[in-house]
Design a protein around this motif. Structure first.
Motif, PDB file in Angstrom:
ATOM      1  N   ALA A 462      50.677  51.996  50.791  1.00  0.00           N
ATOM      2  CA  ALA A 462      51.333  52.369  49.541  1.00  0.00           C
ATOM      3  C   ALA A 462      50.310  52.800  48.509  1.00  0.00           C
ATOM      4  O   ALA A 462      49.245  52.177  48.363  1.00  0.00           O
ATOM      5  CB  ALA A 462      52.151  51.199  48.990  1.00  0.00           C
ATOM      6  N   VAL A 463      50.629  53.869  47.786  1.00  0.00           N
ATOM      7  CA  VAL A 463      49.824  54.258  46.631  1.00  0.00           C
ATOM      8  C   VAL A 463      50.083  53.223  45.536  1.00  0.00           C
ATOM      9  O   VAL A 463      51.227  52.924  45.214  1.00  0.00           O
ATOM     10  CB  VAL A 463      50.200  55.662  46.128  1.00  0.00           C
ATOM     11  CG1 VAL A 463      49.298  56.073  44.966  1.00  0.00           C
ATOM     12  CG2 VAL A 463      50.108  56.680  47.260  1.00  0.00           C
ATOM     13  N   ARG A 464      49.027  52.679  44.964  1.00  0.00           N
ATOM     14  CA  ARG A 464      49.177  51.614  43.973  1.00  0.00           C
ATOM     15  C   ARG A 464      47.926  51.570  43.099  1.00  0.00           C
ATOM     16  O   ARG A 464      46.880  52.091  43.449  1.00  0.00           O
ATOM     17  CB  ARG A 464      49.372  50.274  44.698  1.00  0.00           C
ATOM     18  CG  ARG A 464      49.777  49.096  43.804  1.00  0.00           C
ATOM     19  CD  ARG A 464      51.152  49.278  43.209  1.00  0.00           C
ATOM     20  NE  ARG A 464      51.719  48.015  42.726  1.00  0.00           N
ATOM     21  CZ  ARG A 464      51.864  47.690  41.448  1.00  0.00           C
ATOM     22  NH1 ARG A 464      51.471  48.517  40.508  1.00  0.00           N
ATOM     23  NH2 ARG A 464      52.406  46.533  41.099  1.00  0.00           N
ATOM     24  N   GLN A 465      48.052  50.929  41.942  1.00  0.00           N
ATOM     25  CA  GLN A 465      46.896  50.779  41.071  1.00  0.00           C
ATOM     26  C   GLN A 465      45.847  49.845  41.680  1.00  0.00           C
ATOM     27  O   GLN A 465      46.161  48.966  42.480  1.00  0.00           O
ATOM     28  CB  GLN A 465      47.304  50.196  39.705  1.00  0.00           C
ATOM     29  CG  GLN A 465      47.971  51.176  38.778  1.00  0.00           C
ATOM     30  CD  GLN A 465      49.475  51.039  38.790  1.00  0.00           C
ATOM     31  OE1 GLN A 465      50.051  50.413  39.678  1.00  0.00           O
ATOM     32  NE2 GLN A 465      50.134  51.628  37.806  1.00  0.00           N
ATOM     33  N   TRP A 466      44.613  50.063  41.275  1.00  0.00           N
ATOM     34  CA  TRP A 466      43.569  49.060  41.464  1.00  0.00           C
ATOM     35  C   TRP A 466      42.874  48.894  40.115  1.00  0.00           C
ATOM     36  O   TRP A 466      43.134  49.645  39.195  1.00  0.00           O
ATOM     37  CB  TRP A 466      42.579  49.467  42.565  1.00  0.00           C
ATOM     38  CG  TRP A 466      41.726  50.657  42.273  1.00  0.00           C
ATOM     39  CD1 TRP A 466      42.083  51.956  42.380  1.00  0.00           C
ATOM     40  CD2 TRP A 466      40.356  50.649  41.849  1.00  0.00           C
ATOM     41  NE1 TRP A 466      41.041  52.783  42.044  1.00  0.00           N
ATOM     42  CE2 TRP A 466      39.959  51.998  41.710  1.00  0.00           C
ATOM     43  CE3 TRP A 466      39.437  49.651  41.576  1.00  0.00           C
ATOM     44  CZ2 TRP A 466      38.674  52.365  41.302  1.00  0.00           C
ATOM     45  CZ3 TRP A 466      38.147  50.012  41.177  1.00  0.00           C
ATOM     46  CH2 TRP A 466      37.787  51.352  41.047  1.00  0.00           C
ATOM     47  N   ALA A 467      41.986  47.906  39.982  1.00  0.00           N
ATOM     48  CA  ALA A 467      41.577  47.415  38.669  1.00  0.00           C
ATOM     49  C   ALA A 467      42.858  46.970  37.965  1.00  0.00           C
ATOM     50  O   ALA A 467      43.777  46.502  38.639  1.00  0.00           O
ATOM     51  CB  ALA A 467      40.758  48.439  37.904  1.00  0.00           C
ATOM     52  N   ASN A 468      43.008  47.080  36.656  1.00  0.00           N
ATOM     53  CA  ASN A 468      44.231  46.551  36.056  1.00  0.00           C
ATOM     54  C   ASN A 468      44.544  47.244  34.739  1.00  0.00           C
ATOM     55  O   ASN A 468      43.779  47.122  33.775  1.00  0.00           O
ATOM     56  CB  ASN A 468      44.111  45.049  35.812  1.00  0.00           C
ATOM     57  CG  ASN A 468      45.452  44.373  35.632  1.00  0.00           C
ATOM     58  OD1 ASN A 468      46.321  44.866  34.932  1.00  0.00           O
ATOM     59  ND2 ASN A 468      45.640  43.234  36.287  1.00  0.00           N
ATOM     60  N   PRO A 469      45.684  47.967  34.660  1.00  0.00           N
ATOM     61  CA  PRO A 469      46.046  48.639  33.418  1.00  0.00           C
ATOM     62  C   PRO A 469      46.725  47.716  32.410  1.00  0.00           C
ATOM     63  O   PRO A 469      46.953  48.115  31.274  1.00  0.00           O
ATOM     64  CB  PRO A 469      47.040  49.706  33.898  1.00  0.00           C
ATOM     65  CG  PRO A 469      47.706  49.073  35.080  1.00  0.00           C
ATOM     66  CD  PRO A 469      46.634  48.245  35.747  1.00  0.00           C
ATOM     67  N   PHE A 470      47.038  46.488  32.823  1.00  0.00           N
ATOM     68  CA  PHE A 470      47.838  45.603  31.976  1.00  0.00           C
ATOM     69  C   PHE A 470      47.029  44.468  31.351  1.00  0.00           C
ATOM     70  O   PHE A 470      47.344  44.013  30.264  1.00  0.00           O
ATOM     71  CB  PHE A 470      48.992  45.009  32.792  1.00  0.00           C
ATOM     72  CG  PHE A 470      49.735  46.015  33.606  1.00  0.00           C
ATOM     73  CD1 PHE A 470      50.519  46.984  32.987  1.00  0.00           C
ATOM     74  CD2 PHE A 470      49.641  46.031  34.981  1.00  0.00           C
ATOM     75  CE1 PHE A 470      51.197  47.946  33.731  1.00  0.00           C
ATOM     76  CE2 PHE A 470      50.314  46.980  35.745  1.00  0.00           C
ATOM     77  CZ  PHE A 470      51.092  47.937  35.115  1.00  0.00           C
ATOM     78  N   VAL A 471      46.021  43.978  32.060  1.00  0.00           N
ATOM     79  CA  VAL A 471      45.210  42.861  31.583  1.00  0.00           C
ATOM     80  C   VAL A 471      43.776  43.349  31.408  1.00  0.00           C
ATOM     81  O   VAL A 471      43.045  43.502  32.390  1.00  0.00           O
ATOM     82  CB  VAL A 471      45.248  41.679  32.580  1.00  0.00           C
ATOM     83  CG1 VAL A 471      44.447  40.496  32.045  1.00  0.00           C
ATOM     84  CG2 VAL A 471      46.690  41.266  32.855  1.00  0.00           C
ATOM     85  N   PRO A 472      43.334  43.627  30.183  1.00  0.00           N
ATOM     86  CA  PRO A 472      42.040  44.279  29.961  1.00  0.00           C
ATOM     87  C   PRO A 472      40.847  43.336  29.984  1.00  0.00           C
ATOM     88  O   PRO A 472      39.917  43.467  29.197  1.00  0.00           O
ATOM     89  CB  PRO A 472      42.219  44.904  28.577  1.00  0.00           C
ATOM     90  CG  PRO A 472      43.121  43.956  27.863  1.00  0.00           C
ATOM     91  CD  PRO A 472      44.075  43.448  28.917  1.00  0.00           C
ATOM     92  N   TYR A 473      40.881  42.364  30.885  1.00  0.00           N
ATOM     93  CA  TYR A 473      39.766  41.441  31.077  1.00  0.00           C
ATOM     94  C   TYR A 473      39.349  41.541  32.539  1.00  0.00           C
ATOM     95  O   TYR A 473      40.128  41.974  33.394  1.00  0.00           O
ATOM     96  CB  TYR A 473      40.176  40.008  30.735  1.00  0.00           C
ATOM     97  CG  TYR A 473      40.851  39.880  29.381  1.00  0.00           C
ATOM     98  CD1 TYR A 473      40.108  39.972  28.205  1.00  0.00           C
ATOM     99  CD2 TYR A 473      42.233  39.697  29.278  1.00  0.00           C
ATOM    100  CE1 TYR A 473      40.721  39.875  26.961  1.00  0.00           C
ATOM    101  CE2 TYR A 473      42.846  39.600  28.044  1.00  0.00           C
ATOM    102  CZ  TYR A 473      42.096  39.691  26.886  1.00  0.00           C
ATOM    103  OH  TYR A 473      42.702  39.606  25.651  1.00  0.00           O
ATOM    104  N   VAL A 474      38.122  41.118  32.841  1.00  0.00           N
ATOM    105  CA  VAL A 474      37.626  41.270  34.202  1.00  0.00           C
ATOM    106  C   VAL A 474      38.551  40.599  35.214  1.00  0.00           C
ATOM    107  O   VAL A 474      38.854  41.163  36.261  1.00  0.00           O
ATOM    108  CB  VAL A 474      36.188  40.712  34.320  1.00  0.00           C
ATOM    109  CG1 VAL A 474      35.762  40.626  35.774  1.00  0.00           C
ATOM    110  CG2 VAL A 474      35.217  41.603  33.557  1.00  0.00           C
ATOM    111  N   TYR A 475      39.022  39.408  34.904  1.00  0.00           N
ATOM    112  CA  TYR A 475      39.855  38.710  35.885  1.00  0.00           C
ATOM    113  C   TYR A 475      41.164  39.451  36.156  1.00  0.00           C
ATOM    114  O   TYR A 475      41.804  39.239  37.189  1.00  0.00           O
ATOM    115  CB  TYR A 475      40.113  37.266  35.481  1.00  0.00           C
ATOM    116  CG  TYR A 475      40.879  37.039  34.194  1.00  0.00           C
ATOM    117  CD1 TYR A 475      42.251  37.245  34.115  1.00  0.00           C
ATOM    118  CD2 TYR A 475      40.233  36.576  33.053  1.00  0.00           C
ATOM    119  CE1 TYR A 475      42.955  37.025  32.945  1.00  0.00           C
ATOM    120  CE2 TYR A 475      40.927  36.338  31.873  1.00  0.00           C
ATOM    121  CZ  TYR A 475      42.291  36.558  31.824  1.00  0.00           C
ATOM    122  OH  TYR A 475      42.985  36.337  30.662  1.00  0.00           O
TER     123      TYR A 475
END
Length: 593
Positions: A462-475
């Protein structure tokens, strides 16, 4: 296009990897809070935004999480404000309804501005904020960062809210501060019921929560006004145009320079036409490379490009295909891709960037963290991909690659209908894998519920996000890499990716669950060490296959109605979650021509 680098000061780097101080105190930098004198005094002209609203299905019930008129748009900051907005560069809170916010240990204190009113004439008070927090807490999915830890929200007086948590860590206050605040005058009964349920230990999915949600969903308030306390209020709502006008008793009404905000109805294709004819001043619609070329010659057009904290990649369903458990197979797939070509086709020049490190982190978070670590860097290398697959027991025959058990490797990549960047990325990834000799097809799933498909594991790739567009912290990036769409339950298996014992070459067998919690909640030194280890684990095992990182591109037209349009000190802010242009409008930093 080569990998894009960002210069971060040591202070910013420490903030980016979650190494801030134990207490956070923020006071207002936006000055006064409401208009003084006649309505619209000092304001003139119209600012035009484009957004795909639909008044035939959307409601005025802002207590709903979806399907509410304009509340999911960037323009929502103008009429339904939050306590604070995050400055993504400094990781500091920019007070909105709050005059100041202070997080000291497990206690968050929100001090509200005084003198603000809702459009129904009632005062903006602490009980509005506390009630909103209880509604959000009750309806938050279990496992949601911040809401799980929130214990209580108390209106100490008319302008003070105290929020308590079971534990403190970077970003625990994120949800409470960024909740769109609702008026107690309309939603008070539901707020009180939510508080009672939370205090009794009720969670999402419990009988009380379900009953209250059904009660809320039954109301649309379309026969009443949309109650606002922002700088703007609804003036006219039409099928194709929504007009907002200055709300003289609203937040920052004395600072805004536009008397009217106009929202034109438009999807991606319509946004292109509006920009071509200079009928709008600002658009956050995702435009493909061809569309961007189409509008390139528009007089006064300005592309505003922000380095994204997320990217587009692929999820491999290990639960459905055990061969994906072999890290060398995942690496082989990664070496097949020409990610520059995929990014160029999906997003166009300046619409994407290739990560400097394949560690699961966007460049602003990764910079400087892995300087003393030897990482694998994935570029197109079909010879290496072949070697890795053959080493894993695969064999290429006339009809394609065969797996170790002799069966033909056949997969379908799914994207989402109408999500242009997902579709173009998935199509190109399928094409490149097919050209390498794998049997890979591509298809779109409906846009109404791709999350359900991902979570239930009803996909091959599936095409999906990586890293995170919603939580702008490293975790947040680790959450997306290993835990989003990977619940591992019978009903929600997701990727089927184990996290308790992950085998690596450099670190041996690693418990990602434990490292994730340390990266989120450990001491400064423990967080830094965990973030580095998780980056190494990602690099060696590729829980998701990164294709590229997004440059968040929005489009402005300067001249016809508006002078300069720029993000000011919010240039790293995400355009969908803490939009820099809307913030600048509220500050009075963007003016009529």
């Amino acid at each position: 296009m080569t990998s894009q680098q960002f210069e971060l000061s040591r202070r910013r780097l420490m903030q980016a990897v979650g190494l801030g101080a134990g207490a956070v105190a923020t006071t207002s930098v936006l000055g006064a809070c409401q208009a003084k004198g006649a309505e619209g005094e000092g304001a003139s002209g119209t600012f035009v935004f484009v957004y795909p609203f639909d008044i035939t299905v959307e409601t005025y019930n802002a207590a709903l999480n979806t399907g509410v008129l304009l509340t999911a748009s960037a323009a929502a900051e103008l009429f339904i404000p939050r306590s604070a907005i995050l400055n993504w560069e400094t990781q500091e809170w920019v007070p909105q309804l709050a005059e100041s916010v202070t997080l000291d240990g497990k206690t968050l204190v929100i001090k509200l501005r005084s003198g603000l009113k809702w459009t129904d004439g009632t005062d903006v008070l602490a009980k509005d904020v506390a009630g909103t927090i209880y509604l959000q807490k009750l309806n938050a999915a279990q496992g949601t960062i911040g809401w799980d830890q929130l214990v209580s929200a108390t209106a100490d007086d008319d302008t003070t809210v105290t929020v308590t948590y079971t534990e403190a860590f970077t970003g625990v206050e994120h949800g409470a501060l960024k909740a769109q605040v609702l008026p107690y005058s309309r939603y008070g009964a539901w707020m009180d019921e939510a508080q009672t349920l939370v205090e009794a230990g009720e969670v999402q999915g419990g009988p009380g929560q379900v009953a209250l949600s059904e009660k809320i969903a039954a109301e649309d308030f379309l026969d009443e006004e949309f109650i606002s306390c922002g700088a703007y209020k609804f003036a006219e709502v039409g099928e194709t145009v929504i007009t907002l006008e200055v709300h003289k008793d609203g937040l920052f009404a004395d600072q805004v320079k536009f008397q009217t905000i106009e929202v034109q109805k438009g999807d991606n294709a319509a946004a292109v036409q509006f920009l071509l004819s200079s009928e709008v001043d600002y658009s956050t619609q995702v435009l493909g490379a061809t569309d961007r070329q189409t509008i390139a010659g528009v007089e006064g057009l300005k592309e505003l490009s922000t380095p994204g904290y997320d990217g587009i990649g692929l999820m491999l369903n290990e639960g459905r295909f055990p061969e994906f458990a072999d890290a060398n197979v995942r690496k082989a797939f990664q070496y097949v891709f020409d990610t520059e070509v995929i990014g160029e086709i999906a997003k166009g020049a300046r619409g994407y960037y290739i990560p400097a490190t394949y560690t699961g982190l966007p460049d602003p978070h990764a910079e400087g963290l892995f300087d003393d670590v030897e990482l694998e860097y994935y570029t197109t290398d079909h010879a290496k991909a072949t070697t890795l697959l053959e080493g894993a027991g695969w064999k290429k025959e006339s009809d394609g690659w065969h797996k170790p058990d002799g069966s033909l490797a056949e997969y379908t990549i799914i994207g989402v209908e109408g999500w242009t960047d997902f579709t173009l990325s998935g199509e190109q990834a399928a094409t490149q894998l097919t050209e390498f000799g794998l049997n890979v097809a591509y298809e779109n799933v409906p846009a109404d519920n791709p999350w359900g498909i991902w979570g239930s594991g009803e996909f091959d790739i599936a095409v999906r996000q990586w890293a995170n567009p919603f939580v702008p912290y490293v975790y947040g990036s680790w959450q997306m890499a290993w835990f989003t769409d990977n619940s591992g339950t019978a009903d929600q298996p997701g990727m089927g990716l184990p996290t308790d014992a992950v085998v690596t070459t450099t670190l041996g067998t690693v418990n990602v669950n434990d490292l994730y919690l340390t990266s989120q909640k450990g001491t400064e030194e423990e967080q830094a060490a965990a973030n580095k280890q998780l980056g190494i684990v990602f690099n060696e095992t590729l829980p998701r296959l990164p294709l590229f990182l997004n440059q968040r591109v929005s489009y402005a037209i300067e001249g016809p109605r508006v002078k300069a349009i720029d993000p000011g000190s919010y240039e790293l802010n995400d355009i969908y979650f803490d939009n820099p242009i809307m913030l600048r409008i509220l500050e009075g930093g963007i003016e009529p021509a």
